[in-house]
Write an enzyme that holds these catalytic residues in place. Sequence first.
Site, PDB file in Angstrom:
ATOM      1  N   ASP A  83       2.381  30.457  11.892  1.00 41.68           N
ATOM      2  CA  ASP A  83       0.958  29.399  12.094  1.00 41.68           C
ATOM      3  C   ASP A  83       1.048  28.920  10.400  1.00 41.68           C
ATOM      4  O   ASP A  83       0.008  28.046  10.134  1.00 41.68           O
ATOM      5  CB  ASP A  83      -0.515  30.608  12.335  1.00 41.68           C
ATOM      6  CG  ASP A  83      -1.481  29.184  12.433  1.00 41.68           C
ATOM      7  OD1 ASP A  83      -0.948  27.739  13.513  1.00 41.68           O
ATOM      8  OD2 ASP A  83      -2.643  29.622  12.353  1.00 41.68           O
TER       9      ASP A  83
ATOM     10  N   CYS B 299     -13.748  24.834  30.926  1.00 45.53           N
ATOM     11  CA  CYS B 299     -13.650  24.662  29.328  1.00 45.53           C
ATOM     12  C   CYS B 299     -13.993  23.423  28.944  1.00 45.53           C
ATOM     13  O   CYS B 299     -15.081  22.757  28.686  1.00 45.53           O
ATOM     14  CB  CYS B 299     -12.323  24.960  28.675  1.00 45.53           C
ATOM     15  SG  CYS B 299     -10.856  24.248  29.977  1.00 45.53           S
TER      16      CYS B 299
ATOM     17  N   CYS C 261     -17.346  22.530  26.598  1.00 49.32           N
ATOM     18  CA  CYS C 261     -16.812  21.765  25.185  1.00 49.32           C
ATOM     19  C   CYS C 261     -18.373  20.978  24.664  1.00 49.32           C
ATOM     20  O   CYS C 261     -18.233  19.609  25.358  1.00 49.32           O
ATOM     21  CB  CYS C 261     -15.942  20.970  25.250  1.00 49.32           C
ATOM     22  SG  CYS C 261     -15.461  20.623  23.765  1.00 49.32           S
TER      23      CYS C 261
ATOM     24  N   CYS D  29     -15.060  27.743  17.292  1.00 49.89           N
ATOM     25  CA  CYS D  29     -16.088  27.784  18.519  1.00 49.89           C
ATOM     26  C   CYS D  29     -14.849  28.705  19.766  1.00 49.89           C
ATOM     27  O   CYS D  29     -14.321  28.395  19.232  1.00 49.89           O
ATOM     28  CB  CYS D  29     -16.611  26.310  18.738  1.00 49.89           C
ATOM     29  SG  CYS D  29     -17.298  26.390  20.135  1.00 49.89           S
TER      30      CYS D  29
ATOM     31  N   CYS E   7     -14.782  27.823  24.693  1.00 48.33           N
ATOM     32  CA  CYS E   7     -13.983  27.027  25.994  1.00 48.33           C
ATOM     33  C   CYS E   7     -13.459  28.546  26.354  1.00 48.33           C
ATOM     34  O   CYS E   7     -12.415  28.253  27.334  1.00 48.33           O
ATOM     35  CB  CYS E   7     -13.318  26.637  25.698  1.00 48.33           C
ATOM     36  SG  CYS E   7     -11.516  26.323  24.158  1.00 48.33           S
TER      37      CYS E   7
ATOM     38  N   CYS F 133     -13.812  30.361  30.386  1.00 43.76           N
ATOM     39  CA  CYS F 133     -13.116  30.597  31.374  1.00 43.76           C
ATOM     40  C   CYS F 133     -12.284  32.076  31.966  1.00 43.76           C
ATOM     41  O   CYS F 133     -12.842  32.737  31.323  1.00 43.76           O
ATOM     42  CB  CYS F 133     -11.436  30.427  30.049  1.00 43.76           C
ATOM     43  SG  CYS F 133      -9.880  30.630  30.733  1.00 43.76           S
TER      44      CYS F 133
END
Length: 302
Positions: A127, A187, A191, A232, A235, A239
């Site tokens: 990442d 999602c 949101c 957060c 979402c 799912c």
Amino acid sequence: MQPDTLSEYIYHLCGEAGACACGIAAVGPVDAGAVALYDGWIARGCHGSMEYLARYGAVRANPAELLPGASTLVMCAFAYGGAVRSALFADYALGDDYHTVLREALAPVAACLEDAVPGSATRICVDTAPLRERYWAQRAGVGFVGLNNQLIVPGVGSAVFLAALLWTGEAQPDEPCAAQCTGCGACVRACPGQALDGRGGMDARRCLSYLTIEHRGELPEGLSLPGRIYGCDICRDVCPLGKGGGEAAVLPALRARPELLALGTDDVLSLGQEDFSALFRRSAVKRAKLAGLQRNARRVRR
């Protein structure tokens, strides 16, 4: 070893390292369509203040630029989270900083591959390098990207970190993941910032994860946070494929820390810099800095 035998060896090594899923892709240029989609996203400013996402376009378009002679890319998914959750912090941030944990977990895998093919080289990316992790995870057969822009690993869900291992050795690549998002739109509807466009696109400037972690300065006028002050998970929570249906093993260092689970909003607001530094020394939360975390805490909906 033959390439197919090496593939089996790689699966074994990654499983021993704690990966809940892994796959292999042949290193090469990213599809032109995927490059154009990303470039358009940057051109529209949807990356907000994350200027690093606009740099190194040539490297991002071909991971071979990250390691000369690389021909194999191993993508690994590592599970995080658990039954106990925090009211303030996203699940991924409750353990030690995943950048360090996953790099340490894959170091023995890299060493074994270099031993398996004398003279070969490896590079671990977690990442921080300009690598399209979700794109390559799909190419390597690890999972698919949902409308919420998260990678979903079949049978595991989306509570996963991704890590890549580039290698100059050659192993048999896997078939790309053929599974797809159901397109239910849960999602998109859930949101809080309406950051998802329903076509697979997202605007980071409206995303609470971006605003509470990456954004510097004051939050947008009138914004109140529904509870979380760092990240957060909404979402992912809504799912139908986000939880996968099974509990994947989580590395000990990625498990939730009791001291973070115990924190409340008032505790965060009363933290001094020394206490903050000690509490979040090995945590991804330190990226928001004390000022950012307290800024967020003041915007929590009471």
